[in-house]
Motif scaffolding. Structure first.
Motif, PDB file in Angstrom:
ATOM      1  N   ASN A 109       0.823  -1.206   0.000  1.00 14.80           N
ATOM      2  CA  ASN A 109       0.000   0.000   0.000  1.00 14.80           C
ATOM      3  C   ASN A 109       0.854   1.252   0.000  1.00 14.80           C
ATOM      4  O   ASN A 109       0.570   2.227  -0.712  1.00 14.80           O
ATOM      5  CB  ASN A 109      -0.919  -0.003   1.237  1.00 14.80           C
ATOM      6  N   LEU A 112       2.482   1.780  -3.429  1.00 16.20           N
ATOM      7  CA  LEU A 112       1.509   2.298  -4.393  1.00 16.20           C
ATOM      8  C   LEU A 112       1.191   3.767  -4.127  1.00 16.20           C
ATOM      9  O   LEU A 112       1.048   4.557  -5.068  1.00 16.20           O
ATOM     10  CB  LEU A 112       0.226   1.464  -4.332  1.00 16.20           C
ATOM     11  N   GLU A 113       1.090   4.144  -2.855  1.00 17.24           N
ATOM     12  CA  GLU A 113       0.844   5.543  -2.524  1.00 17.24           C
ATOM     13  C   GLU A 113       1.995   6.421  -2.995  1.00 17.24           C
ATOM     14  O   GLU A 113       1.785   7.526  -3.512  1.00 17.24           O
ATOM     15  CB  GLU A 113       0.642   5.698  -1.021  1.00 17.24           C
ATOM     16  N   GLU A 116       1.737   6.782  -6.708  1.00 16.88           N
ATOM     17  CA  GLU A 116       0.660   7.719  -7.051  1.00 16.88           C
ATOM     18  C   GLU A 116       1.128   9.159  -6.897  1.00 16.88           C
ATOM     19  O   GLU A 116       0.822  10.016  -7.741  1.00 16.88           O
ATOM     20  CB  GLU A 116      -0.546   7.459  -6.154  1.00 16.88           C
ATOM     21  N   ARG A 128      -6.234  -0.465  -5.658  1.00 20.09           N
ATOM     22  CA  ARG A 128      -5.088  -0.497  -4.752  1.00 20.09           C
ATOM     23  C   ARG A 128      -5.196  -1.673  -3.783  1.00 20.09           C
ATOM     24  O   ARG A 128      -4.221  -2.368  -3.509  1.00 20.09           O
ATOM     25  CB  ARG A 128      -4.984   0.803  -3.964  1.00 20.09           C
TER      26      ARG A 128
END
Length: 325
Positions: A109, A112-113, A116, A128
């Motif tokens: 997570n 991925l953040e 982004e 996600r």
């Protein structure tokens, strides 16, 4: 953007890496002990071989096929401890799997953040969660698979002892089957993860609007959507779980397990095993133990998540008190 260090706060207030690791391990440990009897029943059912051509053949006493009859049979011939066979490797499996899964999910997570933020895009929450869940499940399954195999083999032992103990099983598998023996059926295990996660979120997002106006004493429509999505997604990928169990007891000791002497050798991988089960046992052969698996899923998830949240809050409180003092 690199993931934060273990002693720093994460992007979202979900605890430090150490707190998540300990809470996940505690959740897996307690959850496993509570659902162990259901797990043994499910494994025994999945390993029952009923040939369409000659269902009554074979010199070995045929185990009962019904859940209640199977439970009575285990209690009568193996005692109450029979329901906790394989519990030692299973406790290690659930402890390490829970810890690895929660840690990998949190780390994925965060990655991925960071991606982004770097790309200045915003992924949908479901995407996600799906990607993070698939990564976490794959990592946890691979890392803990030898324990999963040992859990299955011990649970599949009847009155005849295959391994004298945990250390003996490690020695015998290494000597007779080599390192690869600990990973029999791993492709089927990994193949479960991605479709299970993808189907769960697809069903959940589809059911959520339909169940939005449902109000129940134990929760809102989200709970109904979640339970429905879990049942459908688990049912869809359950054949792969059966294949994994069948492949895990292959090898030189196959004939010593419950129903093992009746079961054919599966030597053509996941697809070949599915094809053989369909041909010799019909589609029902792929779904033996599904009812127990679905019954097990609700309490297992409830105990896991409740224990995880409680343990995480306790660890966070202890750290906060230590910082204040």
């Amino acid at each position: 953007m690199s993931p934060p260090a273990s002693d720093t706060k994460p992007t979202r207030d979900e605890g430090t890496r150490t707190q998540v690791l300990l809470a996940g391990a505690c959740a897996g440990l307690i959850s496993r002990f509570c659902i162990a009897p259901l797990d043994v029943l499910k494994i025994r059912l999945q390993l029952q071989y009923h040939s369409l051509a000659d269902p009554l053949s074979g010199p070995v006493r045929r185990p009962p096929s019904g859940v209640l009859r199977l439970a009575r049979d285990i209690f009568r011939h193996e005692g109450i401890t029979g329901f906790w066979k394989g519990n030692i490797p299973a406790e290690g499996l659930y402890l390490s799997y829970g810890a690895t899964q929660f840690l990998a999910y949190r780390s994925a997570n965060q990655v991925l953040e960071g991606m982004e933020e770097s790309a200045n895009v915003k992924l949908p929450g479901a995407v996600r969660s799906f990607v993070s869940g698939a990564v976490a499940g794959t990592a946890a399954t691979t890392m803990t698979y030898p324990l999963d195999l040992l859990r299955t083999r011990f649970a599949a032992q009847g009155t005849e002892q295959v391994y004298a103990g945990l250390l003996a099983s490690l020695r015998d598998i290494t000597r007779l089957e080599g390192p690869k023996g600990f990973f029999r059926g791993l492709p089927a295990g990994i193949a479960q993860i991605i479709p299970n996660m993808g189907l769960f979120f697809a069903f959940y997002e589809g059911f959520k609007p339909l169940a939005a106006d449902i109000h129940l004493p134990f929760g809102s429509g989200d709970a109904v959507a979640g339970i429905s999505a879990s049942i459908l997604s688990k049912s869809a990928v359950f054949p792969l779980d059966t294949v994994r169990k069948r492949l895990q007891i292959q090898g030189p000791t196959r004939g010593k397990y419950i129903g093992g002497s009746r079961m054919p050798a599966y030597e053509r991988g996941v697809v070949g095993t599915i094809s053989m089960i369909m041909r010799k046992e019909g589609w029902r052969g792929l779904y033996r133990g599904l009812s127990v698996s679905l019954i097990k899923a609700a309490p297992a998830s409830a105990v896991t998540m409740w224990t995880y949240e409680q343990a995480l809050h306790l660890l966070q409180s202890m750290d906060e008190e230590r910082e204040v003092s």
